[in-house]
Each structure stands twice: as structure tokens, then as C-alpha cells.
Design an enzyme around this catalytic site. Structure first.
Site, PDB file in Angstrom:
ATOM      1  N   SER A   1     -11.466  12.198 -14.722  1.00 43.35           N
ATOM      2  CA  SER A   1     -10.442  11.152 -14.618  1.00 43.35           C
ATOM      3  C   SER A   1     -10.976   9.966 -13.826  1.00 43.35           C
ATOM      4  O   SER A   1     -11.820  10.136 -12.949  1.00 43.35           O
ATOM      5  CB  SER A   1      -9.224  11.758 -13.914  1.00 43.35           C
ATOM      6  N   PRO A   2     -10.460   8.763 -14.104  1.00 46.12           N
ATOM      7  CA  PRO A   2     -10.912   7.611 -13.318  1.00 46.12           C
ATOM      8  C   PRO A   2     -10.539   7.785 -11.845  1.00 46.12           C
ATOM      9  O   PRO A   2      -9.403   8.126 -11.531  1.00 46.12           O
ATOM     10  CB  PRO A   2     -10.133   6.433 -13.924  1.00 46.12           C
TER      11      PRO A   2
ATOM     12  N   GLY B   1      -9.074  15.033 -12.069  1.00 43.10           N
ATOM     13  CA  GLY B   1      -9.561  14.120 -11.051  1.00 43.10           C
ATOM     14  C   GLY B   1     -10.121  14.888  -9.885  1.00 43.10           C
ATOM     15  O   GLY B   1     -11.327  15.191  -9.811  1.00 43.10           O
ATOM     16  N   ARG B   2      -9.233  15.276  -8.973  1.00 44.59           N
ATOM     17  CA  ARG B   2      -9.679  15.920  -7.723  1.00 44.59           C
ATOM     18  C   ARG B   2     -10.561  17.143  -7.945  1.00 44.59           C
ATOM     19  O   ARG B   2     -11.551  17.312  -7.208  1.00 44.59           O
ATOM     20  CB  ARG B   2      -8.460  16.234  -6.858  1.00 44.59           C
TER      21      ARG B   2
ATOM     22  N   TYR C   1      -0.092  -1.331 -10.840  1.00 47.29           N
ATOM     23  CA  TYR C   1      -1.024  -2.468 -10.766  1.00 47.29           C
ATOM     24  C   TYR C   1      -0.512  -3.600 -11.661  1.00 47.29           C
ATOM     25  O   TYR C   1       0.606  -3.527 -12.207  1.00 47.29           O
ATOM     26  CB  TYR C   1      -2.444  -2.008 -11.125  1.00 47.29           C
TER      27      TYR C   1
ATOM     28  N   CYS D   1     -11.284   5.819  -8.046  1.00 45.09           N
ATOM     29  CA  CYS D   1     -11.901   4.821  -7.175  1.00 45.09           C
ATOM     30  C   CYS D   1     -12.710   5.523  -6.085  1.00 45.09           C
ATOM     31  O   CYS D   1     -12.221   6.479  -5.494  1.00 45.09           O
ATOM     32  CB  CYS D   1     -10.823   4.010  -6.467  1.00 45.09           C
TER      33      CYS D   1
ATOM     34  N   ARG E   1      -4.010   3.399 -20.039  1.00 41.48           N
ATOM     35  CA  ARG E   1      -3.359   4.336 -19.098  1.00 41.48           C
ATOM     36  C   ARG E   1      -1.978   3.791 -18.774  1.00 41.48           C
ATOM     37  O   ARG E   1      -1.817   2.624 -18.452  1.00 41.48           O
ATOM     38  CB  ARG E   1      -4.190   4.509 -17.826  1.00 41.48           C
TER      39      ARG E   1
ATOM     40  N   GLN F   1     -13.006   1.800 -17.293  1.00 42.94           N
ATOM     41  CA  GLN F   1     -11.594   1.493 -17.054  1.00 42.94           C
ATOM     42  C   GLN F   1     -11.508   0.122 -16.383  1.00 42.94           C
ATOM     43  O   GLN F   1     -12.033  -0.074 -15.289  1.00 42.94           O
ATOM     44  CB  GLN F   1     -10.929   2.540 -16.161  1.00 42.94           C
TER      45      GLN F   1
HETATM   46  C1  FMN Z   1      -9.628   9.309  -4.889  1.00 41.72           C
HETATM   47  C2  FMN Z   1      -8.850   8.977  -6.127  1.00 41.72           C
HETATM   48  C3  FMN Z   1      -9.034   7.745  -6.728  1.00 41.72           C
HETATM   49  C4  FMN Z   1      -8.337   7.414  -7.906  1.00 41.72           C
HETATM   50  N1  FMN Z   1      -8.596   6.240  -8.537  1.00 41.72           N
HETATM   51  C5  FMN Z   1      -8.058   5.979  -9.756  1.00 41.72           C
HETATM   52  C6  FMN Z   1      -8.463   4.871 -10.537  1.00 41.72           C
HETATM   53  O1  FMN Z   1      -9.348   4.140 -10.161  1.00 41.72           O
HETATM   54  N2  FMN Z   1      -7.856   4.666 -11.721  1.00 41.72           N
HETATM   55  C7  FMN Z   1      -6.886   5.492 -12.185  1.00 41.72           C
HETATM   56  O2  FMN Z   1      -6.364   5.254 -13.266  1.00 41.72           O
HETATM   57  N3  FMN Z   1      -6.524   6.582 -11.493  1.00 41.72           N
HETATM   58  C8  FMN Z   1      -7.088   6.838 -10.311  1.00 41.72           C
HETATM   59  N4  FMN Z   1      -6.755   7.996  -9.627  1.00 41.72           N
HETATM   60  C9  FMN Z   1      -5.825   8.943 -10.247  1.00 41.72           C
HETATM   61  C10 FMN Z   1      -6.617  10.027 -11.008  1.00 41.72           C
HETATM   62  O3  FMN Z   1      -7.286   9.497 -12.123  1.00 41.72           O
HETATM   63  C11 FMN Z   1      -5.688  11.137 -11.479  1.00 41.72           C
HETATM   64  O4  FMN Z   1      -4.751  10.601 -12.398  1.00 41.72           O
HETATM   65  C12 FMN Z   1      -4.942  11.794 -10.324  1.00 41.72           C
HETATM   66  O5  FMN Z   1      -5.822  12.086  -9.263  1.00 41.72           O
HETATM   67  C13 FMN Z   1      -4.247  13.077 -10.779  1.00 41.72           C
HETATM   68  O6  FMN Z   1      -5.180  13.989 -11.293  1.00 41.72           O
HETATM   69  P1  FMN Z   1      -5.745  15.265 -10.446  1.00 41.72           P
HETATM   70  O7  FMN Z   1      -4.545  16.038 -10.025  1.00 41.72           O
HETATM   71  O8  FMN Z   1      -6.607  15.980 -11.430  1.00 41.72           O
HETATM   72  O9  FMN Z   1      -6.501  14.714  -9.275  1.00 41.72           O
HETATM   73  C14 FMN Z   1      -7.428   8.323  -8.443  1.00 41.72           C
HETATM   74  C15 FMN Z   1      -7.241   9.553  -7.806  1.00 41.72           C
HETATM   75  C16 FMN Z   1      -7.951   9.893  -6.678  1.00 41.72           C
HETATM   76  C17 FMN Z   1      -7.750  11.265  -6.068  1.00 41.72           C
END
Ligand code: FMN
Ligand code: FAD
Length: 783
Positions: free
Chosen positions: A411-412, A711-712, A570, A414, A618, A489
Site C-alpha cells: 500500500s502507498p 500497509g503496516r 487531501y 509516506c 484512491r 501515487q
Molecule cells: C506510515 C503510513 C504512511 C501512509 N501514507 C500513505 C500515503 O502516502 N498514501 C496513501 O494513500 N495512504 C497512505 N497510508 C495509508 C495506507 O496506504 C493504508 O491505507 C493504511 O495504512 C491501512 O492499511 P494497513 O492496515 O494495511 O496499514 C499510510 C499509512 C501509514 C501507516
């Protein structure tokens, strides 16, 4: 001690039994308005686990209950002329009437006073009681009398249902999904004693009307149901007993205790019949109350303990019931599914049963699910093995001309580690290692289209040559060393811009070195955040141009795919949500207007991005806030982007406003992906608290998403996909030659590890009562 119990249903009677056992000297009276054997309903259902609890708390009533029970292990799903059976479920059914008679007898035996035909109007008559148990059922008079205190929330669900009985024997918990000229009807049926089964019929309100069921009496509705399900009833009767069509009320009460009065059972909280837990919850409430009364020094403390200790369990069951009922309410979403995939969806709808769990219990069924999935992939022109298919997670997916080797996605995220938008060594290692780790697709973090589009000073960008050069190096590395595709992204922070790095204070405004921020409307995120400038047409043109230029640079870098970030509050999301868009021009007001600018940006990108490469968007499919975007709006949003040429909708949620109330939990955003995918008919990627490859397979196999992003989990485990491939024996997963010895080892060990794991699970699982009964009645083999 004096205890008054209002209501002689399962909750009231079982509470009386357990409390009397604890305190033989207590004066306990149950007041029931009906006669002793004057009960509604047909059978009730308990799981083996619930029965274990009954055995522990009152063995005499348990023994009598189980003597009367019908046991079954299988769940059978009938759909479009097929039937799929899954074993190992361990359920028991019993007549509600007999259950109540057993509990009455046991209560009497212990010395409880049972007073029938006593309709209690006023609890004041129990002024001398130490404890007053309000177990007066779903329409609880006493809960409603103190409505301000108990604060019940009644959510009347849209589907209508009627409870009936039949003489049709059944050897499984049976779901029948029946197409009719008016729409779909569902029967939930199970046997509860010899020659008797419970039948709950359910349909949506439109089908109900079209079928002319409104205003029919019980007999007429039963005749109508017998007509629809006659092919299955095989001449058996449908029986009625207060079998009126109703809407199910999901009841949740904010408080369960007032002074020395306590709500128990349906009076306090209900759970939808599709998970068969109403009577179970009622009796387990009685257990929890008795436990608390045993432990606590005073009634007051006991009631507090009961409420504090029991709430989580009840809410968990209610959550599972909610998820399950929503599945049934939206059964039309899956009506054109392959029957085996449909049956898989029925089995896994409430999250407790998963792909791996079913593989253990019903390997043939899961292998059919895998084959059906592989056939769908092959029908899309991909050359996959349909006879010995890999698990859904390892099936390829094609979007335009991009082919993904598997369906696991990074997942994206930052990393807040760029300098002036330029990614550094950290980024090369971060993206490179996750690509090598085997995911089919890697998303970049939100990469900002201009300096003032950044969320934080650490965000990456793509507006100058230096940034482009580093991104090209990352993309080249991914392509040279892995089979992963990489998606850029692109985003603009809008009103959440000029904020601190995540670890310094997420979304908090920068104290120094900030920049002016833009949004759909001049509403700050936090009260002390910068007030954003409302975008005018000139600003819109400038932002659109910045997106297009960044996309052109992205193409120059060699990215395989492009995503437009229109979620999480955003800039583009701020246009879509009515909570952040309060414009009165053509870009505000209706959802169509609010979508105008995001769609305009998307179309400009689509025109600039090579037509053979896919694009996704997204979205936040709900704002989790009153008056904000809902799942139904998300379907409209997805359709609008699909018409503009989107290939995949990346379904996230929330982060729009500060006072949102998200409902977290495992896979908590997946229902939105399911809705968007199967209502808007567009490919989706789901994300959000998905942590295991078992969940990934469950989601994909049930048709709830086409790709699954994590993501995480990827932050701590770059090789998530490679490890999952070893677990599922998906040999074809890519591994760079440098790492092959590691791959060989994990594949070899996984076979044994998985076998050990499965053995342990099988050993740890006690035999179901149905299995024990079958063993006990099996003739002994001749020696
Ligand atoms: C550290 C961090 C940075 C993130 N940055 C972005 C981002 O740049 N763009 C985005 O669409 N989502 C971002 N997210 C959201 C994740 O893509 C994801 O949707 C969210 O963490 C839930 O998924 P997970 O439970 O697998 O972590 C970020 C999440 C985390 C934890
Ligand atoms: C029509 C109907 C049919 C059902 N059929 C089934 C079924 O077949 N299978 C199944 O699993 N579940 C069935 N249920 C659900 C299940 O009955 C409940 O989830 C479960 O009984 C809850 O137990 P309880 O003790 O909290 O409430 P209840 O069983 O509803 O018991 C409450 C009792 O309180 C009494 N009462 C109410 N007000 C007063 C008063 N003021 N004074 C004195 N007494 C009062 C009522 O007469 C009733 O006996 C059915 C529910 C309904 C409404």
C-alpha cells in the site's frame, strides 16, 4: 436476598437457576406474563462452545437440554441448482418450547418461584428487592420506561423476515437462495428435533411488495412460501406460530444497569438470526450476571462488573451479526457469482470462517473455489492452470497491458524522509526490498505534484529533474531485480499540507517554514490549522497542470501504473466530501458537482498517461462522520471514475474530518470494497487491517476485491508475499537469484511447518457433538 426477575424467557429463567444455585436461601421469583407452555418460535440453535458453557454452569439442565437436541455438523448452501456442503461446524438445535419447559422445571426444582400470567406493569412493587432483573424481551417495557437512562438505539433493518416451522427433516444448517419472478428469497433452516425444523424466510422490501406478501395473514404467507420452496419441502407442511413478517431490530443500549435493575437478553441487545445467537446471548448474559454476583461484594458492584465485563463480548457478537445481516441484505450483489464462489461468500461472510480454516475442514470445497477462481482468470485471457490452481492470492491480474504476477500489494505509505521532495537512499532500499519480497504491485508513497502540494517537508515529489532522476533509479531497480510492477501515487495535500512529520505530530501545522495551503473551501483541519485558500479557477488550472506534468515525469521514469490520490481529506478528496466542500459554484453542492474537479484532473491525467498503462484512483468510501460520504456515495464516485477510464478503484476510508468515528476491526474497510466492486462493477483494491495471507485469500475468493493491499504489515515484513507463497506452495513466485537458497529452504520447511500447524489445529479442536454422537452410534467393527 430477594431477587425479582421480570420475564420468563431463556435469559430470565437461566438467571434464576444460576442465582438460586449460588444463593439457596435467596427468595427468587420469575414473573412471566404468558402461561407456562405458551411460547412462540420453533427451534433455537446453539454452538458446541455455548453448550460447553452450559455444561459448566448447570449440568442437570445441560443434560436434559442435550437429550432433546438435534445435532448437525454441516452447513449446506443451495443456490441455482447446486448444493455445497461444509462440515465441522458443530451446531445443535432444540425446541424453544422444550428449552423453556426444561429451564422452568429446573428452576422449580431449585426452589425458584415461577409466577405465570403475571404481566408486570410497574417495578415499584419490587421496592424491597435487592436485585431486579429486567429480562422482558425485545420490546422491553422497562427499558423503554427508562429510555433516557438506558439510551437504547434501535436500528430497524431493511429486510423483512418471518419465522415458521416445518416437518421437513434436515441434516444440515441449510441456506436456500431462491430466485423468483419477484426477486430473491432466502430460507435459513435447521432441524431442532425429530420431524421438526425451524424455517426463517427473508427477503428485501421491494421483493416482498412485488410478491404481494403485504397484508397476507400467517396461513396465506405460509402457503406462498410453500409455493416458492415447495421443491425442497418435498410435500412437508410449513407451520406457523406468530409468524408475522417483520423487520429485525438491532438493539444496542448505552447503559444496562439502573440502580438495582439490570437488563438481560434481548431487552438489552439483539443479534441477527443469521448467526443464530439470540438465545445464546440471552443465556450467556445470565451466566455473566451470575459470575459477577458470585465475585462482587455487593449487588451494586456486581452490576457494574456485569456491565463492564460483558459489553465487549456482546458487542463482538453484535458486530459479527451486523456483518452477517448486511451480507444477506445485499445478496443481490453476488447473485451472478459462480455458485461455488457464492457459497464461499456465505461461509466467510462474518469473518470467523476463513480460507485456511475451510481448507482444513472442507478441502474439496476449497479446491473447487480455487478452480472457479482460476477459470475466471483464464476467461480474462491469462494462461493459468485451472486443474491444479494456485491459491487466489497468487493468481495473476491484468489491468490494460500490465500483468501482475500476484494480487498482494504494498500500500502507498509516506516515509517522510525526502529532502525538498527528493527521495534518498532510504527510499531505494525501502521500495527495492519490498519489490524483492514478492508483492505483485508496489505503490509509491503519496508523491506530491509541486512543492506546496506536500503534506510535510519530508514528502516525496515529482516536479523537478532531480526528483525524476532518483525515482527513475528506484523504478529501474524494481524492474531489474523483481517481478513487481510499480505504481506512482500522485497527490496534493490540500488543507492537510504544511504539517509536521508523522513522528512529530500527525497533521499538526508546521510552526516554521510552512507554505500557503489550498482546499475546496476555507475550512481548517484542526481549529488551529492554517485556514486554506478556497481554490478559484486559476488555482484549479495550475494544480491540474502540475498533476499532468508530474504524470509525464512519471512516464519518463518508467512507472507501470498511475494512481490519483482522491482520499483521506487531501485536496481532491476535499472536493468530494460535503463536510469539506461548502462551495456554492459548479464545484459544490450535489455529488456530481463535487466530483467535477477531481474527474477533470483524472481525465487530464488519463489523456497524458499512455493508453496501454492502467490508472487507479484512491477514494475514501466513507467519512465515518454524520453528513459525510457513505458507501452508497462511494458507488456513485467509483462509477464516475470508471466512466472516465479508471481501471481500478483503491478503496480506503476516512481521514476527512477530525471528529470521524471509524469502526475499526479486522479487514474493516473491506465491506466498502465489496460494495463498490459488486455494485459499480469495477475492479477494486481493498486495504485496512488485513494482516494475514489467509485473509487475503478469503477476500479474493469471496469476490470482495481484485487486489489486496497491506500497509503496516509490509513495514515490518518486506517478504510477506514470498513467505505466503511458501505457505501455499506457489512455486512460481519470483525470487532474485541471489536469494534462491533462502527460497528453497523456506519452501521445503513450509511443507512440514504447515503440516505440523494443521495437525496441531486438528488436535486442539475438540470433537463436535455431532461427531461424538456419530462415533457413539457407529456399530463396532468385527474383530
Ligand atoms: C506510515 C503510513 C504512511 C501512509 N501514507 C500513505 C500515503 O502516502 N498514501 C496513501 O494513500 N495512504 C497512505 N497510508 C495509508 C495506507 O496506504 C493504508 O491505507 C493504511 O495504512 C491501512 O492499511 P494497513 O492496515 O494495511 O496499514 C499510510 C499509512 C501509514 C501507516
Ligand atoms: C416471534 C419470535 C420468534 C422467535 N423464534 C425464534 C426461534 O425459532 N429460534 C431462535 O433461536 N430464536 C427465536 N427468537 C429469538 C429468541 O427468542 C430471543 O433471542 C431469545 O428468546 C431472547 O431471550 P430473552 O429471554 O431475552 O427474551 P424472550 O425470550 O423474548 O423472553 C422475554 C419474556 O418476557 C416476557 N415479558 C415481557 N414483558 C413482560 C412483562 N411486562 N411482565 C412479565 N413478563 C413479560 C415475555 O412474555 C417473554 O416470555 C424469536 C423471537 C421472536 C420475537
Amino acid at each position: 436476598m430477594k431477587i425479582a426477575i421480570i420475564g420468563g424467557g431463556p435469559a430470565g429463567l437461566y438467571a434464576a437457576i444460576l442465582l438460586k444455585k449460588q444463593r439457596p436461601d435467596a427468595e427468587i421469583t420469575v414473573y412471566e406474563r404468558n402461561r407456562a407452555d405458551d411460547t412462540f418460535g420453533f427451534g433455537v440453535v446453539f454452538s458446541d462452545a455455548t453448550l460447553d458453557n452450559f455444561e459448566k454452569y448447570d449440568s442437570p439442565s445441560y443434560r436434559r437440554i442435550t437429550q432433546e437436541f438435534a445435532y448437525w455438523d454441516d452447513i449446506a448452501v443451495h443456490f441455482r441448482g447446486t448444493v455445497h456442503r461444509v462440515g465441522g461446524n458443530g451446531f445443535c438445535g432444540c425446541s424453544r418450547r422444550k428449552l423453556l419447559l426444561i429451564l422452568q422445571e429446573r428452576a422449580r426444582e431449585l426452589g425458584v418461584t415461577l409466577t405465570f400470567e403475571a404481566d408486570i406493569e410497574d417495578e415499584a412493587r419490587f421496592a424491597d428487592a435487592d436485585l431486579v432483573v429486567l429480562a422482558d424481551g425485545i420490546n422491553s417495557r422497562f427499558r423503554d420506561r427508562y429510555i433516557e437512562h438506558f439510551q437504547p438505539e434501535v436500528d430497524l433493518r431493511s429486510n423483512v423476515f418471518a419465522w415458521m416451522g416445518s416437518t421437513r427433516p434436515l441434516d444440515a444448517f441449510t441456506f436456500i437462495f431462491q430466485e423468483t419472478e419477484w426477486g430473491p428469497f432466502i430460507a435459513h433452516a435447521y432441524q431442532y428435533e425429530a420431524g421438526r425444523s425451524t424455517w426463517i424466510f427473508e427477503t428485501d422490501p421491494q421483493t416482498f411488495k412485488r410478491a404481494g406478501l403485504e397484508g397476507l395473514n400467517e396461513k396465506q404467507s405460509a402457503d406462498r412460501m410453500a409455493g416458492i420452496f415447495g421443491w425442497f419441502l418435498e410435500g412437508h407442511q410449513l407451520l406457523t406460530n406468530r409468524s408475522m413478517w417483520r423487520n429485525f431490530p438491532m438493539i444496542r443500549s448505552k447503559r444496562w444497569v439502573k440502580d438495582n435493575m439490570v437488563l438481560l437478553g434481548d431487552a438489552k441487545a439483539t443479534a441477527h438470526f443469521s448467526i443464530g445467537s439470540g438465545t445464546k446471548l440471552a443465556m450467556e448474559d445470565a451466566i455473566a450476571l451470575a459470575d459477577a454476583m458470585q465475585r462482587a461484594p455487593t449487588v451494586d458492584a456486581a452490576l457494574r462488573q456485569y456491565e463492564d465485563g460483558r459489553r465487549e463480548e456482546v458487542e463482538k457478537t453484535q458486530h459479527a451479526a451486523d456483518v452477517s445481516l448486511v451480507w444477506f441484505e445485499h445478496v443481490d450483489r453476488f447473485w451472478d457469482f459462480d455458485p461455488v464462489q457464492f457459497a464461499f461468500g456465505v461461509m466467510t461472510r462474518a469473518k470467523a470462517i476463513t480460507y485456511d480454516n475451510l481448507t482444513l475442514r472442507a478441502p474439496v470445497f476449497v479446491s473447487e473455489v480455487d478452480k472457479a477462481f482460476a477459470k475466471q482468470v483464464r476467461a480474462k485471457g491469462l494462461d493459468v492452470d485451472v486443474e491444479r490452481p494456485v491459491a487466489p492470492m497468487f493468481q495473476p491480474l491484468r489491468l490494460r497491458e500490465m500483468e501482475l504476477a500476484n494480487r498482494a500489494v504494498v500500500s502507498p505509505m509516506c516515509m517522510y524522509s525526502a529532502k525538498e521532495g527528493v527521495p534518498g537512499d532510504f527510499h531505494l532500499v525501502h521500495y527495492g526490498s519490498r519489490a524483492i519480497g514478492g508483492a505483485g504491485l508496489i505503490f509509491t508513497e503519496m508523491t506530491c505534484v509541486s512543492r506546496d502540494a506536500r503534506i510535510t517537508p519530508g514528502c516525496t515529489g515529482l516536479w523537478n529533474d532531480e526528483q525524476e532522476a532518483v525515482w527513475r533509479r528506484i523504478v529501474d531497480f524494481v524492474h531489474a531485480n523483481s517481478a513487481a510492477k510499480i505504481c506512482l501515487q500522485l497527490g496534493h495535500a490540500g488543507r492537510k499540507g504544511a504539517t509536521k512529520l508523522m513522528w512529530d505530530g500527525m497533521d499538526r501545522p508546521l510552526e516554521q517554514g510552512g507554505w500557503d495551503v489550498l482546499s475546496a473551501s476555507p475550512i481548517p483541519y484542526f481549529p488551529d490549522s492554517q485556514v486554506p485558500r478556497e481554490m478559484d479557477r486559476v488555482a484549479m488550472d495550475a494544480v491540474k497542470a502540475a498533476f499532468v506534468q508530474a504524470a509525464e515525469r512519471g512516464e519518463a521514469c518508467g512507472f507501470d501504473m498511475l494512481e490519483l490520490h482522491s482520499a483521506h481529506g487531501y485536496l481532491l478528496a476535499s472536493f468530494i466530501s460535503p463536510l469539506t466542500n461548502q462551495r456554492s459554484d459548479a464545484y459544490g453542492g450535489s455529488l456530481a458537482n463535487r466530483l467535477r474537479f477531481p474527474i477533470e484532473v483524472f481525465e487530464a491525467l488519463r489523456a497524458a498517461w499512455p493508453s496501454h498503462k492502467p490508472m487507479s484512483v484512491r477514494i475514501s468510501a466513507t467519512d465515518w462522520a454524520e453528513g459525510g460520504i457513505t458507501g452508497d456515495d462511494a458507488v456513485v464516485v467509483a462509477r464516475a471514475f470508471a466512466e472516465a477510464g479508471v481501471d481500478l478503484v483503491d478503496v480506503s476510508t476516512g481521514q476527512t474530518v477530525r471528529d470521524a468515528q471509524p469502526v475499526y476491526g479486522r479487514m474493516f474497510q473491506t465491506p466498502f470494497s465489496e460494495q463498490v466492486r459488486n455494485e459499480a462493477r469495477v475492479a477494486t483494491m481493498c486495504v485496512g487491517n488485513i494482516t494475514t495471507s489467509d485473509q487475503v485469500n478469503t477476500i479474493l475468493a469471496a469476490g470482495r476485491a481484485d487486489l489486496v493491499a497491506l500497509g503496516r504489515p509490509h513495514l515490518v515484513d518486506p517478504s510477506f508475499t514470498l513467505k505466503a507463497a511458501a505457505w501455499y506452495g506457489a512455486e512460481a513466485v519470483f525470487c532474485p537469484p541471489q536469494y534462491l537458497p533462502g527460497k528453497e529452504q523456506i519452501f521445503r520447511n513450509s511443507v512440514r511447518d504447515r503440516q505440523d500447524f494443521d495437525d496441531l489445529k486438528i488436535k486442539a479442536k475438540p470433537k463436535t457433538r455431532a461427531e461424538l454422537k456419530a462415533e457413539a452410534t457407529k456399530p463396532l467393527a468385527a474383530e
